[in-house]
Write a protein that holds these residues in place. Structure first.
Motif, PDB file in Angstrom:
ATOM      1  N   HIS A  71       0.818  -1.203   0.000  1.00 11.33           N
ATOM      2  CA  HIS A  71       0.000   0.000   0.000  1.00 11.33           C
ATOM      3  C   HIS A  71       0.861   1.265   0.000  1.00 11.33           C
ATOM      4  N   GLN A  80      -2.942   5.675   0.429  1.00 13.06           N
ATOM      5  CA  GLN A  80      -3.564   6.743   1.218  1.00 13.06           C
ATOM      6  C   GLN A  80      -3.840   7.973   0.360  1.00 13.06           C
ATOM      7  N   HIS A  95      -6.899   7.312  -1.738  1.00 11.57           N
ATOM      8  CA  HIS A  95      -8.142   7.490  -0.984  1.00 11.57           C
ATOM      9  C   HIS A  95      -8.439   8.972  -0.746  1.00 11.57           C
ATOM     10  N   LYS A  99      -7.309  11.767   6.731  1.00  8.88           N
ATOM     11  CA  LYS A  99      -7.706  10.371   6.900  1.00  8.88           C
ATOM     12  C   LYS A  99      -9.127  10.178   6.385  1.00  8.88           C
ATOM     13  N   LEU A 119     -11.708   8.225   6.221  1.00 13.43           N
ATOM     14  CA  LEU A 119     -12.209   6.956   6.764  1.00 13.43           C
ATOM     15  C   LEU A 119     -13.407   6.418   5.974  1.00 13.43           C
ATOM     16  N   GLN A 160     -11.408   4.298   3.663  1.00 16.43           N
ATOM     17  CA  GLN A 160     -10.426   3.397   4.258  1.00 16.43           C
ATOM     18  C   GLN A 160     -11.069   2.241   5.018  1.00 16.43           C
ATOM     19  N   TYR A 199     -12.676  -0.235   2.582  1.00 17.67           N
ATOM     20  CA  TYR A 199     -11.589  -0.889   1.841  1.00 17.67           C
ATOM     21  C   TYR A 199     -10.912  -1.959   2.701  1.00 17.67           C
ATOM     22  N   SER A 200     -10.681  -1.660   3.972  1.00 22.18           N
ATOM     23  CA  SER A 200     -10.043  -2.617   4.873  1.00 22.18           C
ATOM     24  C   SER A 200     -10.920  -3.856   5.077  1.00 22.18           C
TER      25      SER A 200
END
Length: 206
Positions: free
Chosen positions: A118, A124, A127, A141, A143, A146, A149-150
């Motif tokens: 990544h 990052q 995103h 961030k 989120l 993220q 995606y996680s």
């Protein structure tokens, strides 16, 4: 009573050390029922310590064992000509300390591999750019992207390997299982070529 006997060698067989292999262990036999029962009990090979982990039983050994029982039989061989016999020894208990160390190494190694991937593709920043394109706001961030995606990464791995712990999701083999199958096929061919002493003959130089 017919004298015709059909023989089909099995692909693989697992036995314990010191086991006496019989015709019925390494081959499927079709003939008149009383004859089949006698032929299945004919001894073919005795496992010894010198055999170590694998033995290849050639169809000629099975035919020879049957011929010793009855010379008048007409034998018809079907399918593969060898059976790979794997000698299974008693498994040693796994040391909990070494198991924990290996598990931690694999877990940390897999985690680092994902992190490095990544980082290499600047995930990052991707995103952040996608968040800006959707909302028009710049955040450090995102989120909103993220977290899904996680979660999707974990679900994707489960679908890829087709297992949830020991439970299979569907009957379709996973890519990992296909690779293991191909590796096993190659390994079997190697064992057949190197362990089957009957198929190799060394001539003396004259």
């Amino acid at each position: 009573m017919s004298n015709l006997v059909y023989i089909k060698m099995r692909q693989r067989l697992q036995v314990s050390p010191g086991y006496e292999i019989r015709v019925g262990d390494v081959a499927q036999i079709t003939a008149d029922e009383p004859l089949v029962e006698h032929l299945r009990k004919c001894p073919v090979y005795q496992i010894t310590k010198q055999d170590k982990t694998h033995v290849v039983i050639d169809a000629m050994k099975v035919i020879e064992a049957i011929r010793q029982h009855n010379h008048a039989l007409e034998l018809d061989l079907l399918g593969p000509a060898q059976t790979i016999v794997e000698i299974v020894y008693e498994k040693k208990h796994v040391n909990p300390f070494f198991f924990t160390v290996v598990w931690l190494l694999l877990f940390v190694g897999a985690g680092l591999a994902i992190i490095y991937f990544h980082e290499d593709v600047s995930m990052q920043q991707v995103h952040q750019r996608m968040y800006y394109m959707v909302t028009g706001e710049t955040v450090k961030k995102p989120l909103l992207f993220q977290i899904p995606y996680s979660l999707g990464l974990g679900v994707g791995m489960i679908l890829f390997f087709n297992h949830v712990f020991k439970k299979r999701i569907n009957e379709e083999p996973s890519p990992l299982e296909v690779e293991i199958f191909q590796y096993q096929q190659s390994l079997d061919q190697y064992v057949i070529m190197n362990e089957n002493k009957e198929s190799m003959k060394q001539l003396e130089n004259r």
